[in-house]
Design a protein around this motif. Structure first.
Motif, PDB file in Angstrom:
ATOM      1  N   ILE A  63       1.054  -1.308   0.006  1.00 11.33           N
ATOM      2  CA  ILE A  63      -0.100   0.122   0.132  1.00 11.33           C
ATOM      3  C   ILE A  63       0.883   1.362  -0.024  1.00 11.33           C
ATOM      4  CG2 ILE A  63      -1.573   1.328   1.421  1.00 11.33           C
ATOM      5  CD1 ILE A  63      -2.947  -1.184  -0.365  1.00 11.33           C
ATOM      6  N   SER A  64       2.127   1.163   0.576  1.00  5.90           N
ATOM      7  CA  SER A  64       2.865   2.162   0.707  1.00  5.90           C
ATOM      8  C   SER A  64       3.417   2.576  -0.631  1.00  5.90           C
ATOM      9  CB  SER A  64       4.019   2.067   1.631  1.00  5.90           C
ATOM     10  OG  SER A  64       3.723   2.103   2.803  1.00  5.90           O
ATOM     11  N   VAL A  65       3.642   1.424  -1.608  1.00  5.74           N
ATOM     12  CA  VAL A  65       4.228   1.788  -2.908  1.00  5.74           C
ATOM     13  C   VAL A  65       2.957   2.581  -3.683  1.00  5.74           C
ATOM     14  CG1 VAL A  65       4.527   0.386  -4.986  1.00  5.74           C
ATOM     15  CG2 VAL A  65       5.853  -0.304  -2.768  1.00  5.74           C
ATOM     16  N   LEU A  68      12.977  -3.007  -0.386  1.00  5.08           N
ATOM     17  CA  LEU A  68      12.508  -1.948   0.647  1.00  5.08           C
ATOM     18  C   LEU A  68      13.739  -1.214   1.091  1.00  5.08           C
ATOM     19  CD1 LEU A  68       9.733  -0.944   1.811  1.00  5.08           C
ATOM     20  CD2 LEU A  68      10.321  -2.261   3.931  1.00  5.08           C
ATOM     21  N   PRO A  69      13.545   0.069   0.995  1.00  3.12           N
ATOM     22  CA  PRO A  69      14.640   1.023   1.492  1.00  3.12           C
ATOM     23  C   PRO A  69      14.812   0.892   3.062  1.00  3.12           C
ATOM     24  CG  PRO A  69      13.150   2.258  -0.035  1.00  3.12           C
ATOM     25  CD  PRO A  69      12.386   0.934   0.169  1.00  3.12           C
ATOM     26  N   GLY A  98       9.709 -11.994   2.291  1.00  4.42           N
ATOM     27  CA  GLY A  98       8.431 -11.583   1.834  1.00  4.42           C
ATOM     28  C   GLY A  98       8.076 -10.191   1.782  1.00  4.42           C
ATOM     29  N   ARG A  99       8.514  -9.491   2.994  1.00  2.00           N
ATOM     30  CA  ARG A  99       8.146  -8.134   3.041  1.00  2.00           C
ATOM     31  C   ARG A  99       9.062  -7.081   2.346  1.00  2.00           C
ATOM     32  NH1 ARG A  99       9.911  -6.151   8.763  1.00  2.00           N
ATOM     33  NH2 ARG A  99      11.935  -6.550   7.593  1.00  2.00           N
ATOM     34  N   ASP A 100      10.403  -7.408   2.451  1.00  2.00           N
ATOM     35  CA  ASP A 100      11.611  -6.774   1.929  1.00  2.00           C
ATOM     36  C   ASP A 100      11.766  -6.744   0.437  1.00  2.00           C
ATOM     37  OD1 ASP A 100      11.671  -5.939   4.500  1.00  2.00           O
ATOM     38  OD2 ASP A 100      13.424  -7.193   4.947  1.00  2.00           O
ATOM     39  N   TYR A 159       7.533  -5.785  -2.152  1.00  2.00           N
ATOM     40  CA  TYR A 159       7.893  -4.469  -2.334  1.00  2.00           C
ATOM     41  C   TYR A 159       7.974  -4.591  -4.185  1.00  2.00           C
ATOM     42  CZ  TYR A 159      10.815  -0.221  -2.964  1.00  2.00           C
ATOM     43  OH  TYR A 159      11.299   1.052  -3.529  1.00  2.00           O
ATOM     44  N   THR A 160       8.813  -5.466  -4.535  1.00  2.00           N
ATOM     45  CA  THR A 160       8.975  -5.694  -6.015  1.00  2.00           C
ATOM     46  C   THR A 160       7.347  -5.981  -6.602  1.00  2.00           C
ATOM     47  OG1 THR A 160      10.991  -6.707  -5.693  1.00  2.00           O
ATOM     48  CG2 THR A 160       9.920  -7.120  -7.542  1.00  2.00           C
TER      49      THR A 160
END
Length: 284
Positions: free
Chosen positions: A25-27, A120-121, A131-133, A137-138
């Motif tokens: 959602i942040s993307v 993810l920065p 899974g998150r990073d 993100y990708t």
């Protein structure tokens, strides 16, 4: 591309899946995010592969799938995005998760995720939550159009993907031989790798009675005669039957019961099923 479908073995008892949602959602807050399942048995790459195959053809082109069942997280296994022959995308570790997709759907192109760009920065020192990073993100960036498929990373050969061993079903004279691929978990039905086309090749018709033998490591676990029916209505309450499941394979069930629980049946290459025509061709 704004559909993002996520599958994991994380469960929903902590914040792992929610964190992946947050990254996506942040993307792009306009992404439509859906759960395939988060109840893959821990580390079960085979089931992750099958659930993708079970689901993906019902989604439109350009849908992005994320599948994270990753016992090798933090190792030298590759992280990839593949484009299927139906123009969908799957973001996943290269560990066998793409086995059923490659065989049954087809993969047209594979790219390794370049983590110098697609990570993810401020997550560079974390090596246990790709899974998150990496994947969320990708996948979100691809679904949102922030990157093109070319922007994922370098291209590799489709044939270089890691593929799990699959036992092929066959027709040997009048006997169909296969394995129990997976369970219809909630209802306890057995889904085999025997395609409906093999039944047709064998001349089996709805209403025929067939002898079914299930073995595990060559030990007989179950033997019974049952009807090949269109649906559960073709058997009485508590009776077993054979039917064609939602992915066009032969399945075994008990009418309003769990076949897997009743006979303690598992899945995998060691769980074999033999189906043979009887002299009694049609049920009365």
């Amino acid at each position: 591309m704004n559909n993002l479908v996520i599958q994991t073995d994380f469960g929903l008892s902590d914040g792992a899946v929610n964190a992946m949602y947050g990254v996506a959602i942040s993307v792009d807050s306009g992404l439509r995010i859906f759960d395939l399942t988060h109840h893959i048995p821990q580390f079960n790459i085979w089931e992750a592969s099958y659930r993708l195959y079970q689901t993906i053809t019902y989604w439109p082109e350009d849908t992005v799938f994320i599948s994270v069942v990753d016992p090798g997280v933090g190792s030298d296994r590759l992280s990839v995005v593949v484009k299927t022959s139906k123009n969908q995308y799957i973001v996943t570790p290269d560990n066998g998760t793409l086995t059923h997709i490659k065989k049954n759907i087809g993969i047209s192109e594979v790219r390794i995720i370049d983590e110098t760009v697609n990570r993810l920065p401020k997550s560079g020192e974390s090596y246990t939550f790709h899974g998150r990073d990496v994947y969320a993100y990708t996948g979100a960036r691809l679904a949102a159009g922030a990157i093109s498929f070319d922007g994922v990373g370098p291209k590799i050969n489709v044939e270089d993907l890691i593929i799990l061993y699959q036992q092929e079903a066959c027709l040997d004279r009048d006997m169909l031989l296969g394995v129990i691929d997976i369970l219809d978990v909630r209802f306890g039905n057995l889904w085999t790798n025997i395609d409906r086309s093999l039944f047709k090749k064998a001349g089996i018709q709805y209403g025929d009675k067939l002898d079914v033998i299930i073995t595990n490591n060559n030990k007989q676990i179950y033997k019974h005669r049952m009807v090949f029916g269109h649906s559960f209505a073709d058997s009485h309450l508590g009776e077993p039957l054979l039917y064609v499941n939602s992915v066009d394979k032969i399945a075994v069930a008990i009418n309003q019961g769990s076949f897997a629980k009743a006979y303690q049946i598992g899945t995998g290459a060691n769980w074999k099923i033999n189906i043979q025509q009887t002299s009694e061709r049609r049920s009365s």
